[in-house]
Motif scaffolding. Sequence first.
Motif, mmCIF file in Angstrom:
data_model
loop_
_atom_site.group_PDB
_atom_site.id
_atom_site.type_symbol
_atom_site.label_atom_id
_atom_site.label_comp_id
_atom_site.label_asym_id
_atom_site.label_seq_id
_atom_site.Cartn_x
_atom_site.Cartn_y
_atom_site.Cartn_z
ATOM 1 N N GLU A 1 -8.813 -36.293 -20.931
ATOM 2 C CA GLU A 1 -7.987 -36.070 -19.692
ATOM 3 C C GLU A 1 -7.922 -34.310 -19.847
ATOM 4 O OE1 GLU A 1 -4.385 -37.579 -20.210
ATOM 5 O OE2 GLU A 1 -5.086 -39.511 -19.755
ATOM 6 N N SER A 2 -8.062 -33.698 -21.033
ATOM 7 C CA SER A 2 -7.907 -32.243 -21.242
ATOM 8 C C SER A 2 -9.256 -31.469 -20.499
ATOM 9 C CB SER A 2 -7.706 -31.805 -22.592
ATOM 10 O OG SER A 2 -7.820 -30.339 -22.698
ATOM 11 N N LEU A 3 -10.221 -32.219 -20.864
ATOM 12 C CA LEU A 3 -11.615 -31.727 -20.416
ATOM 13 C C LEU A 3 -11.579 -31.819 -18.818
ATOM 14 C CD1 LEU A 3 -14.458 -30.754 -21.248
ATOM 15 C CD2 LEU A 3 -15.081 -33.321 -21.177
ATOM 16 N N ASP A 4 -11.102 -32.829 -18.278
ATOM 17 C CA ASP A 4 -11.210 -33.397 -16.968
ATOM 18 C C ASP A 4 -10.276 -31.965 -16.090
ATOM 19 O OD1 ASP A 4 -11.731 -34.913 -14.335
ATOM 20 O OD2 ASP A 4 -9.450 -34.892 -14.359
ATOM 21 N N ASN A 5 -9.125 -31.686 -16.882
ATOM 22 C CA ASN A 5 -8.417 -30.564 -16.213
ATOM 23 C C ASN A 5 -8.971 -29.440 -16.238
ATOM 24 O OD1 ASN A 5 -6.161 -32.465 -15.767
ATOM 25 N ND2 ASN A 5 -5.271 -32.152 -17.820
ATOM 26 N N LYS A 6 -9.616 -29.008 -17.280
ATOM 27 C CA LYS A 6 -10.466 -27.779 -17.447
ATOM 28 C C LYS A 6 -11.623 -27.708 -16.499
ATOM 29 C CE LYS A 6 -9.294 -27.079 -22.016
ATOM 30 N NZ LYS A 6 -9.794 -26.806 -23.941
ATOM 31 N N VAL A 7 -12.223 -28.859 -16.231
ATOM 32 C CA VAL A 7 -13.540 -28.818 -15.269
ATOM 33 C C VAL A 7 -12.744 -28.740 -14.024
ATOM 34 C CG1 VAL A 7 -15.219 -30.543 -14.278
ATOM 35 C CG2 VAL A 7 -14.842 -30.452 -16.657
ATOM 36 N N GLY A 8 -11.468 -29.508 -13.763
ATOM 37 C CA GLY A 8 -10.881 -28.915 -12.402
ATOM 38 C C GLY A 8 -10.690 -27.542 -12.286
ATOM 39 N N LEU A 9 -10.157 -26.816 -13.161
ATOM 40 C CA LEU A 9 -9.964 -25.525 -12.986
ATOM 41 C C LEU A 9 -11.168 -24.660 -12.774
ATOM 42 C CD1 LEU A 9 -7.520 -25.103 -15.966
ATOM 43 C CD2 LEU A 9 -6.916 -24.963 -13.551
ATOM 44 N N VAL A 10 -12.177 -24.830 -13.536
ATOM 45 C CA VAL A 10 -13.483 -24.331 -13.283
ATOM 46 C C VAL A 10 -13.986 -24.614 -11.846
ATOM 47 C CG1 VAL A 10 -15.861 -24.192 -13.902
ATOM 48 C CG2 VAL A 10 -14.253 -24.298 -15.811
ATOM 49 N N THR A 11 -13.988 -25.682 -11.286
ATOM 50 C CA THR A 11 -14.295 -26.109 -10.047
ATOM 51 C C THR A 11 -13.465 -25.171 -9.109
ATOM 52 O OG1 THR A 11 -14.968 -28.480 -10.764
ATOM 53 C CG2 THR A 11 -14.425 -28.075 -8.313
ATOM 54 N N THR A 12 -12.270 -25.091 -9.132
ATOM 55 C CA THR A 12 -11.503 -24.430 -8.357
ATOM 56 C C THR A 12 -11.740 -23.167 -8.154
ATOM 57 O OG1 THR A 12 -9.611 -25.955 -8.527
ATOM 58 C CG2 THR A 12 -9.030 -23.609 -7.762
ATOM 59 N N SER A 13 -12.093 -22.524 -9.439
ATOM 60 C CA SER A 13 -12.362 -20.934 -9.466
ATOM 61 C C SER A 13 -13.484 -20.826 -8.854
ATOM 62 C CB SER A 13 -12.718 -20.526 -11.018
ATOM 63 O OG SER A 13 -11.409 -20.777 -11.619
#
Length: 209
Positions: A141-153
């Motif tokens: 879940e933490s990895l998924d959230n970080k991937v989401g932040l990277v995608t947004t950036s």
Amino acid sequence: MLQRQVFAWILPVLALCIGVSATTLTTRLSGNEISCYYTQVDSLKTKLKFFFAVNAGGDYMIHSRVRSPGGKIMVDNKFKQADYVFQPETTGEYEFCFDNSLSTWDDKLIDFEISVENDLRAELPGSSKDIETKTIEKHLESLDNKVGLVTTSMRYLKTREFRSMNTVRSTENRIFYFSLIEMILMISISALQVIIVQLFFKGSRASFV
């Protein structure tokens, strides 16, 4: 023991990764054009995500609208870009529309993504989860959230790049046309000066005669 460890790894991965349906598209809207897209939601245990960004065209403003299967307006705004997350209230076909009636002449280039994420973790039996499995799920879940932040950036940087390139092209076109107008004016003024000098000397010769 080995099978249990493998199952402990596979279970949360499947729970996080299976059931994600996403569509990423790029579209160009002419002035006064309306374009709509549709996606099907078959379960209420889902998250409906909608992202868009106007990369080129006019002032970059676009009118977006999201309508539920029952006709309820969920989004009705005018933005340059936006990122929405919905919890569907009903199953059925959801409508996503872009309205470029704000611009009469300017085309709009839009990147957008519509995704349906099924929350399959709610269907997993709680008794089958041991401490190791729960720990792995938290890490995923933490990895998924970080991937989401990277995608947004990355989306933000891509949008900025498109808009900067559009500004550069617009500036280059303006410089070209201003230079062309300047050359035409210089040639016209030079020709006018030659004509005036010729008329002056012709007038002087006539007065001497």
